[in-house]
Design a protein around this motif. Structure first.
Motif, PDB file in Angstrom:
ATOM      1  N   PRO A  43      52.044 -88.516 -27.369  1.00 48.81           N
ATOM      2  CA  PRO A  43      52.482 -87.595 -26.316  1.00 48.81           C
ATOM      3  C   PRO A  43      52.821 -88.279 -25.006  1.00 48.81           C
ATOM      4  CG  PRO A  43      50.113 -87.450 -26.610  1.00 48.81           C
ATOM      5  CD  PRO A  43      50.635 -88.350 -27.695  1.00 48.81           C
ATOM      6  N   TRP A  44      52.433 -89.515 -24.847  1.00 47.58           N
ATOM      7  CA  TRP A  44      52.718 -90.212 -23.594  1.00 47.58           C
ATOM      8  C   TRP A  44      54.118 -90.794 -23.564  1.00 47.58           C
ATOM      9  CZ3 TRP A  44      48.654 -91.346 -26.843  1.00 47.58           C
ATOM     10  CH2 TRP A  44      48.867 -92.394 -27.744  1.00 47.58           C
ATOM     11  N   GLY A  45      54.802 -90.787 -24.707  1.00 45.80           N
ATOM     12  CA  GLY A  45      56.189 -91.238 -24.753  1.00 45.80           C
ATOM     13  C   GLY A  45      56.321 -92.748 -24.842  1.00 45.80           C
ATOM     14  N   SER A  46      57.566 -93.167 -24.913  1.00 48.63           N
ATOM     15  CA  SER A  46      57.840 -94.592 -25.094  1.00 48.63           C
ATOM     16  C   SER A  46      58.556 -95.207 -23.888  1.00 48.63           C
ATOM     17  CB  SER A  46      58.676 -94.806 -26.355  1.00 48.63           C
ATOM     18  OG  SER A  46      59.887 -94.090 -26.257  1.00 48.63           O
ATOM     19  N   ASP A  47      58.659 -94.440 -22.803  1.00 42.41           N
ATOM     20  CA  ASP A  47      59.271 -95.001 -21.597  1.00 42.41           C
ATOM     21  C   ASP A  47      58.264 -95.910 -20.884  1.00 42.41           C
ATOM     22  OD1 ASP A  47      57.478 -93.192 -20.574  1.00 42.41           O
ATOM     23  OD2 ASP A  47      58.941 -92.046 -19.414  1.00 42.41           O
ATOM     24  N   ALA A  48      58.631 -96.475 -19.758  1.00 41.86           N
ATOM     25  CA  ALA A  48      57.779 -97.421 -19.034  1.00 41.86           C
ATOM     26  C   ALA A  48      56.447 -96.783 -18.620  1.00 41.86           C
ATOM     27  CB  ALA A  48      58.514 -97.972 -17.812  1.00 41.86           C
ATOM     28  N   VAL A  49      56.497 -95.543 -18.153  1.00 45.79           N
ATOM     29  CA  VAL A  49      55.272 -94.864 -17.731  1.00 45.79           C
ATOM     30  C   VAL A  49      54.379 -94.615 -18.948  1.00 45.79           C
ATOM     31  CG1 VAL A  49      54.328 -92.742 -16.735  1.00 45.79           C
ATOM     32  CG2 VAL A  49      56.352 -93.808 -15.720  1.00 45.79           C
ATOM     33  N   GLY A  50      54.965 -94.166 -20.039  1.00 48.15           N
ATOM     34  CA  GLY A  50      54.209 -93.921 -21.267  1.00 48.15           C
ATOM     35  C   GLY A  50      53.595 -95.192 -21.812  1.00 48.15           C
ATOM     36  N   GLU A  51      54.348 -96.272 -21.795  1.00 47.74           N
ATOM     37  CA  GLU A  51      53.830 -97.548 -22.285  1.00 47.74           C
ATOM     38  C   GLU A  51      52.700 -98.057 -21.381  1.00 47.74           C
ATOM     39  OE1 GLU A  51      54.437 -99.031 -25.195  1.00 47.74           O
ATOM     40  OE2 GLU A  51      55.726 -97.325 -25.661  1.00 47.74           O
ATOM     41  N   SER A  52      52.812 -97.828 -20.090  1.00 52.71           N
ATOM     42  CA  SER A  52      51.761 -98.213 -19.152  1.00 52.71           C
ATOM     43  C   SER A  52      50.484 -97.418 -19.442  1.00 52.71           C
ATOM     44  CB  SER A  52      52.224 -97.976 -17.719  1.00 52.71           C
ATOM     45  OG  SER A  52      51.188 -98.244 -16.810  1.00 52.71           O
ATOM     46  N   PHE A  53      50.649 -96.130 -19.679  1.00 51.04           N
ATOM     47  CA  PHE A  53      49.511 -95.274 -20.034  1.00 51.04           C
ATOM     48  C   PHE A  53      48.862 -95.777 -21.322  1.00 51.04           C
ATOM     49  CE2 PHE A  53      47.636 -91.831 -22.427  1.00 51.04           C
ATOM     50  CZ  PHE A  53      46.839 -91.202 -21.494  1.00 51.04           C
ATOM     51  N   ALA A  54      49.681 -96.040 -22.322  1.00 51.12           N
ATOM     52  CA  ALA A  54      49.172 -96.498 -23.621  1.00 51.12           C
ATOM     53  C   ALA A  54      48.409 -97.812 -23.478  1.00 51.12           C
ATOM     54  CB  ALA A  54      50.322 -96.648 -24.615  1.00 51.12           C
ATOM     55  N   ALA A  55      48.921 -98.711 -22.657  1.00 47.52           N
ATOM     56  CA  ALA A  55      48.271-100.016 -22.480  1.00 47.52           C
ATOM     57  C   ALA A  55      46.852 -99.865 -21.947  1.00 47.52           C
ATOM     58  CB  ALA A  55      49.098-100.889 -21.544  1.00 47.52           C
ATOM     59  N   VAL A  56      46.614 -98.838 -21.151  1.00 52.54           N
ATOM     60  CA  VAL A  56      45.295 -98.636 -20.551  1.00 52.54           C
ATOM     61  C   VAL A  56      44.389 -97.782 -21.442  1.00 52.54           C
ATOM     62  CG1 VAL A  56      44.089 -97.592 -18.598  1.00 52.54           C
ATOM     63  CG2 VAL A  56      46.182 -98.895 -18.218  1.00 52.54           C
ATOM     64  N   HIS A  57      44.942 -96.744 -22.044  1.00 47.06           N
ATOM     65  CA  HIS A  57      44.098 -95.741 -22.683  1.00 47.06           C
ATOM     66  C   HIS A  57      43.996 -95.835 -24.205  1.00 47.06           C
ATOM     67  CE1 HIS A  57      43.411 -93.685 -18.928  1.00 47.06           C
ATOM     68  NE2 HIS A  57      44.707 -93.791 -18.660  1.00 47.06           N
ATOM     69  N   VAL A  58      44.974 -96.349 -24.875  1.00 49.88           N
ATOM     70  CA  VAL A  58      44.948 -96.366 -26.335  1.00 49.88           C
ATOM     71  C   VAL A  58      43.840 -97.288 -26.847  1.00 49.88           C
ATOM     72  CG1 VAL A  58      46.228 -96.957 -28.425  1.00 49.88           C
ATOM     73  CG2 VAL A  58      47.342 -95.649 -26.599  1.00 49.88           C
ATOM     74  N   GLU A  59      43.680 -98.438 -26.227  1.00 51.97           N
ATOM     75  CA  GLU A  59      42.621 -99.360 -26.654  1.00 51.97           C
ATOM     76  C   GLU A  59      41.242 -98.719 -26.473  1.00 51.97           C
ATOM     77  OE1 GLU A  59      40.781-103.627 -25.387  1.00 51.97           O
ATOM     78  OE2 GLU A  59      42.960-103.405 -25.235  1.00 51.97           O
ATOM     79  N   ALA A  60      41.048 -98.039 -25.360  1.00 49.08           N
ATOM     80  CA  ALA A  60      39.771 -97.366 -25.122  1.00 49.08           C
ATOM     81  C   ALA A  60      39.550 -96.257 -26.148  1.00 49.08           C
ATOM     82  CB  ALA A  60      39.731 -96.795 -23.712  1.00 49.08           C
ATOM     83  N   ALA A  61      40.601 -95.545 -26.474  1.00 49.11           N
ATOM     84  CA  ALA A  61      40.483 -94.492 -27.492  1.00 49.11           C
ATOM     85  C   ALA A  61      40.153 -95.088 -28.855  1.00 49.11           C
ATOM     86  CB  ALA A  61      41.769 -93.679 -27.558  1.00 49.11           C
ATOM     87  N   ASP A  62      40.749 -96.213 -29.176  1.00 46.47           N
ATOM     88  CA  ASP A  62      40.448 -96.876 -30.447  1.00 46.47           C
ATOM     89  C   ASP A  62      38.984 -97.339 -30.503  1.00 46.47           C
ATOM     90  OD1 ASP A  62      43.006 -96.437 -31.361  1.00 46.47           O
ATOM     91  OD2 ASP A  62      43.716 -98.472 -30.898  1.00 46.47           O
ATOM     92  N   ARG A  63      38.476 -97.838 -29.395  1.00 46.10           N
ATOM     93  CA  ARG A  63      37.059 -98.237 -29.334  1.00 46.10           C
ATOM     94  C   ARG A  63      36.161 -97.019 -29.523  1.00 46.10           C
ATOM     95  NH1 ARG A  63      38.644-101.458 -25.017  1.00 46.10           N
ATOM     96  NH2 ARG A  63      37.753 -99.979 -23.550  1.00 46.10           N
ATOM     97  N   ALA A  64      36.514 -95.920 -28.870  1.00 38.17           N
ATOM     98  CA  ALA A  64      35.724 -94.691 -29.002  1.00 38.17           C
ATOM     99  C   ALA A  64      35.758 -94.186 -30.442  1.00 38.17           C
ATOM    100  CB  ALA A  64      36.252 -93.614 -28.054  1.00 38.17           C
ATOM    101  N   ARG A  65      36.909 -94.295 -31.082  1.00 37.93           N
ATOM    102  CA  ARG A  65      37.028 -93.886 -32.483  1.00 37.93           C
ATOM    103  C   ARG A  65      36.113 -94.744 -33.362  1.00 37.93           C
ATOM    104  NH1 ARG A  65      42.515 -93.592 -36.070  1.00 37.93           N
ATOM    105  NH2 ARG A  65      43.241 -92.537 -34.209  1.00 37.93           N
ATOM    106  N   ALA A  66      36.105 -96.034 -33.125  1.00 37.09           N
ATOM    107  CA  ALA A  66      35.250 -96.936 -33.907  1.00 37.09           C
ATOM    108  C   ALA A  66      33.775 -96.636 -33.653  1.00 37.09           C
ATOM    109  CB  ALA A  66      35.566 -98.386 -33.564  1.00 37.09           C
ATOM    110  N   GLN A  67      33.416 -96.389 -32.416  1.00 35.40           N
ATOM    111  CA  GLN A  67      32.025 -96.085 -32.091  1.00 35.40           C
ATOM    112  C   GLN A  67      31.589 -94.765 -32.719  1.00 35.40           C
ATOM    113  OE1 GLN A  67      32.330 -96.388 -27.848  1.00 35.40           O
ATOM    114  NE2 GLN A  67      31.736 -98.544 -27.835  1.00 35.40           N
ATOM    115  N   THR A  68      32.485 -93.800 -32.771  1.00 36.46           N
ATOM    116  CA  THR A  68      32.175 -92.529 -33.416  1.00 36.46           C
ATOM    117  C   THR A  68      31.887 -92.754 -34.892  1.00 36.46           C
ATOM    118  OG1 THR A  68      33.589 -91.351 -31.853  1.00 36.46           O
ATOM    119  CG2 THR A  68      33.042 -90.200 -33.875  1.00 36.46           C
TER     120      THR A  68
END
Length: 110
Positions: A43-68
């Protein structure tokens, strides 16, 4: 010091068994969460703003998924530790009772 310590090995063993069901429930929740996240579009898209969001939040979400997903393993490990403690308490109690009986009724056959 007063009071003391008391343990009920049978009850402890029975309660330890509850962690198997909790572990399975945790696995189901983690699996359902992973499936929902995998099915969701980016949902964050593939533009520069979306990619910036993904760079910060996707890794944290993946860690949370693994911890769950690790919660189930933690429940199982705790249940196993309780079962081991139950066995240890039971064995120690039996050994202590045997030792007391041996002192109370010495073997006079020697």
């Amino acid at each position: 010091m007063s009071g003391g310590f008391e343990a009920d090995p049978r009850r402890l063993a029975a309660e330890a068994g509850e962690f198997t069901a909790l572990a399975e429930r945790a696995r189901t929740v983690a699996r359902d969460l992973a499936d929902a996240l995998d099915a969701a579009p980016r949902p964050w898209g593939s533009d520069a703003v979306g990619e910036s969001f993904a760079a910060v939040h996707v890794e944290a979400a993946d860690r949370a998924r693994a911890q769950t997903a690790e919660v189930a393993e933690a429940f199982e490990q705790f249940g196993a530790a309780l079962r081991e403690a139950s066995t240890a308490y039971g064995t120690a109690d039996t050994d202590a009772a045997d030792a007391v009986r041996a002192v109370e009724q010495p073997d006079h056959t020697r």
